[in-house]
Design a protein around this motif. Structure first.
Motif, PDB file in Angstrom:
ATOM      1  N   VAL A  80       0.825  -1.205   0.000  1.00 46.57           N
ATOM      2  CA  VAL A  80       0.000   0.000   0.000  1.00 46.57           C
ATOM      3  C   VAL A  80       0.858   1.253   0.000  1.00 46.57           C
ATOM      4  O   VAL A  80       0.526   2.256  -0.648  1.00 46.57           O
ATOM      5  CB  VAL A  80      -0.946   0.000   1.227  1.00 46.57           C
ATOM      6  CG1 VAL A  80      -1.783   1.278   1.260  1.00 46.57           C
ATOM      7  CG2 VAL A  80      -1.845  -1.219   1.207  1.00 46.57           C
ATOM      8  N   VAL A  84      -0.042   5.050  -2.363  1.00 48.52           N
ATOM      9  CA  VAL A  84      -0.823   6.153  -1.807  1.00 48.52           C
ATOM     10  C   VAL A  84       0.085   7.308  -1.405  1.00 48.52           C
ATOM     11  O   VAL A  84       1.262   7.126  -1.119  1.00 48.52           O
ATOM     12  CB  VAL A  84      -1.645   5.691  -0.585  1.00 48.52           C
ATOM     13  CG1 VAL A  84      -2.605   4.573  -0.992  1.00 48.52           C
ATOM     14  CG2 VAL A  84      -0.766   5.245   0.557  1.00 48.52           C
ATOM     15  N   LEU A  87      -1.332   7.495   4.303  1.00 49.25           N
ATOM     16  CA  LEU A  87      -2.214   6.453   4.802  1.00 49.25           C
ATOM     17  C   LEU A  87      -2.854   6.911   6.109  1.00 49.25           C
ATOM     18  O   LEU A  87      -2.194   6.979   7.142  1.00 49.25           O
ATOM     19  CB  LEU A  87      -1.423   5.159   5.022  1.00 49.25           C
ATOM     20  CG  LEU A  87      -2.224   3.873   5.225  1.00 49.25           C
ATOM     21  CD1 LEU A  87      -3.035   3.549   3.977  1.00 49.25           C
ATOM     22  CD2 LEU A  87      -1.270   2.722   5.549  1.00 49.25           C
ATOM     23  N   LEU A 107      -8.220   5.950  -1.298  1.00 47.47           N
ATOM     24  CA  LEU A 107      -7.177   6.696  -0.596  1.00 47.47           C
ATOM     25  C   LEU A 107      -6.529   7.697  -1.554  1.00 47.47           C
ATOM     26  O   LEU A 107      -6.655   7.556  -2.786  1.00 47.47           O
ATOM     27  CB  LEU A 107      -6.123   5.729  -0.063  1.00 47.47           C
ATOM     28  CG  LEU A 107      -6.628   4.677   0.933  1.00 47.47           C
ATOM     29  CD1 LEU A 107      -5.629   3.546   1.070  1.00 47.47           C
ATOM     30  CD2 LEU A 107      -6.895   5.318   2.281  1.00 47.47           C
ATOM     31  N   PRO A 108      -5.824   8.694  -1.047  1.00 45.79           N
ATOM     32  CA  PRO A 108      -5.100   9.620  -1.931  1.00 45.79           C
ATOM     33  C   PRO A 108      -4.027   8.857  -2.715  1.00 45.79           C
ATOM     34  O   PRO A 108      -3.221   8.138  -2.128  1.00 45.79           O
ATOM     35  CB  PRO A 108      -4.474  10.629  -0.970  1.00 45.79           C
ATOM     36  CG  PRO A 108      -5.204  10.458   0.316  1.00 45.79           C
ATOM     37  CD  PRO A 108      -5.643   9.039   0.380  1.00 45.79           C
ATOM     38  N   ARG A 109      -4.030   9.008  -4.031  1.00 43.82           N
ATOM     39  CA  ARG A 109      -3.113   8.229  -4.868  1.00 43.82           C
ATOM     40  C   ARG A 109      -1.710   8.810  -4.854  1.00 43.82           C
ATOM     41  O   ARG A 109      -1.513  10.022  -4.647  1.00 43.82           O
ATOM     42  CB  ARG A 109      -3.629   8.170  -6.305  1.00 43.82           C
ATOM     43  CG  ARG A 109      -3.721   9.537  -6.952  1.00 43.82           C
ATOM     44  CD  ARG A 109      -4.277   9.473  -8.362  1.00 43.82           C
ATOM     45  NE  ARG A 109      -3.246   9.281  -9.363  1.00 43.82           N
ATOM     46  CZ  ARG A 109      -3.359   9.652 -10.638  1.00 43.82           C
ATOM     47  NH1 ARG A 109      -4.478  10.223 -11.060  1.00 43.82           N
ATOM     48  NH2 ARG A 109      -2.398   9.452 -11.481  1.00 43.82           N
ATOM     49  N   SER A 110      -0.743   7.962  -5.118  1.00 43.68           N
ATOM     50  CA  SER A 110       0.630   8.428  -5.316  1.00 43.68           C
ATOM     51  C   SER A 110       0.873   8.648  -6.807  1.00 43.68           C
ATOM     52  O   SER A 110       0.052   8.276  -7.646  1.00 43.68           O
ATOM     53  CB  SER A 110       1.628   7.407  -4.765  1.00 43.68           C
ATOM     54  OG  SER A 110       1.765   6.309  -5.650  1.00 43.68           O
ATOM     55  N   THR A 118      -7.231   5.580 -12.483  1.00 44.76           N
ATOM     56  CA  THR A 118      -8.104   6.346 -11.582  1.00 44.76           C
ATOM     57  C   THR A 118      -9.105   7.228 -12.308  1.00 44.76           C
ATOM     58  O   THR A 118      -9.841   7.975 -11.659  1.00 44.76           O
ATOM     59  CB  THR A 118      -7.245   7.241 -10.668  1.00 44.76           C
ATOM     60  OG1 THR A 118      -6.627   8.260 -11.459  1.00 44.76           O
ATOM     61  CG2 THR A 118      -6.187   6.435  -9.941  1.00 44.76           C
ATOM     62  N   THR A 123      -7.604  10.097  -6.326  1.00 43.54           N
ATOM     63  CA  THR A 123      -7.717   8.994  -5.377  1.00 43.54           C
ATOM     64  C   THR A 123      -7.572   7.672  -6.112  1.00 43.54           C
ATOM     65  O   THR A 123      -7.740   7.603  -7.337  1.00 43.54           O
ATOM     66  CB  THR A 123      -9.073   9.016  -4.657  1.00 43.54           C
ATOM     67  OG1 THR A 123     -10.126   8.971  -5.643  1.00 43.54           O
ATOM     68  CG2 THR A 123      -9.229  10.267  -3.807  1.00 43.54           C
ATOM     69  N   THR A 193     -11.274   9.469   1.935  1.00 41.65           N
ATOM     70  CA  THR A 193     -10.850  10.852   1.734  1.00 41.65           C
ATOM     71  C   THR A 193     -11.987  11.832   2.037  1.00 41.65           C
ATOM     72  O   THR A 193     -11.757  13.037   2.060  1.00 41.65           O
ATOM     73  CB  THR A 193     -10.350  11.082   0.296  1.00 41.65           C
ATOM     74  OG1 THR A 193     -11.449  10.960  -0.620  1.00 41.65           O
ATOM     75  CG2 THR A 193      -9.272  10.069  -0.075  1.00 41.65           C
TER      76      THR A 193
END
Length: 356
Positions: A80, A84, A87, A107-110, A118, A123, A193
């Motif tokens: 994970v 992201v 976390l 979750l907020p994406r990396s 996405t 996210t 989020t």
């Protein structure tokens, strides 16, 4: 994959997955191919989540709109961190309680996640499937796998490998058949989020289970039948999971529901339509007398909604096989897993509701 290429069919023992077959499917994924594989919810259509070109092959195979985001599947908690931007503590709490299992966390994406995964949102949905074949495949590929359901877009989701072959043979590289899915409806999608954790799509983890861990949990209006302008998760389209026949959901007290459905069967049959009914064990005897539907599907028991969930998508596909023009489905109580079942029925019916 080259159009018309033969789709490999790999039958695997879900209790002890054969390593050479898992490695073959993993090599296809590593080369940018597309592979259908079993999860405990439904079959997924997977590609390397970090390879935009590979992910686009999923959309082409399914005929899926590009504004519909995908879920990223992992096999380890540590996976994970790379996916992201950060976390939240409550995400860790939910992962410990419900993973592996049918819960997707938004979750907020990396930056490593391509936009195609996405749908351009900031996210990403992530889950760790519980199915041993899915876990073995992700570990062997050493990749996060982006995967929607392995069906033609908008049609009922597949719960067996043969469902996948019927929809996608010749369009994908391989089908890994690990037997029937046990949950039968997709994962719950929970947006972490939002100010209040919000269910975007009800599924295998119930509202009640989430509330017992988090306290306050909201439900997005799209999960209850309203239209989503921009889908933030799979399954938020107004019409989804739909067979070829027109579905109508009949609500009300159960005696009134069965009487209304029997009257509708007679009305539509007089007009020359083939009519199927989705019933339960408790109500099936009501349809054994005239007017009888052309096809009857008994989903399971109202006292055990898990049986209804497990059989729902296969039943919708069977209605197509019996060439039903009209499909009349009994509503069930929207509590526990019933919320997910009714979400799928409403979407398959494009919100055509008949009140008895």
């Amino acid at each position: 994959m080259v159009a018309g290429k033969r789709t490999k069919y790999l039958k695997i023992d879900p209790r002890v997955p054969e390593l050479h077959k898992i490695r073959l499917a993993a090599r296809i994924l590593n080369r940018g191919g597309v592979v259908a594989f079993p999860t405990e919810t439904v079959y997924g259509l997977g590609a390397n989540a970090l390879d935009a070109r590979a992910v686009r092959r999923i959309f082409r195979a399914k005929g899926r709109p590009s504004d519909n985001p995908l879920i990223v599947h992992i096999a380890s908690f540590r996976d994970v961190q790379d996916l992201v931007a950060y976390l939240p503590p409550r995400a860790t709490l939910l992962m410990q309680r419900f993973w592996p299992g049918p819960l997707t966390l938004v979750l907020p994406r990396s930056e490593v996640i391509p936009d195609v995964v996405t749908a351009g949102l900031d996210t990403v949905g992530i889950r760790m499937p519980a199915h041993p074949v899915a876990q073995a495949l992700i570990r062997a590929a050493r990749l996060p796998i982006a995967a929607p359901s392995a069906n033609i877009s908008g049609r009922p989701s597949p719960t067996t490998g043969l469902h996948v072959l019927k929809d996608l043979r010749g369009k994908i590289d391989a089908v890994v058949d690990g037997g029937p899915a046990t949950v039968g409806v997709e994962s719950t999608v929970l947006d972490l989020t939002a100010p209040v954790p919000t269910i975007l799509r009800p599924g295998g983890v119930t509202y009640e289970e989430l509330a017992s861990v988090l306290g306050e949990v909201a439900i997005d209006p799209a999960a209850l039948g309203e239209q989503a302008e921009q889908p933030r998760a799979p399954g938020m389209k107004y019409k989804h999971y739909a067979p070829r026949g027109e579905v109508f959901v009949v609500t009300g007290e159960i005696e009134r529901v069965t009487a209304k459905i029997r009257a509708l069967v007679a009305d539509w049959q007089r007009l020359g339509y083939r009519v199927a009914v989705l019933a339960t064990q408790e109500t099936a005897p009501a349809y054994e007398q005239e007017p009888r539907p052309d096809h009857l599907e008994i989903l399971g028991s109202r006292s055990r909604p898990a049986t209804i969930a497990a059989n729902l998508f296969a039943a919708l596909r069977n209605c197509d096989r019996h060439q039903a023009d009209i499909i009349l489905a009994e509503a069930i109580a929207e509590e526990g897993l019933g919320l997910a079942i009714m979400n799928r029925l409403r979407k398959s019916a494009a919100n055509r509701i008949i009140h008895a």
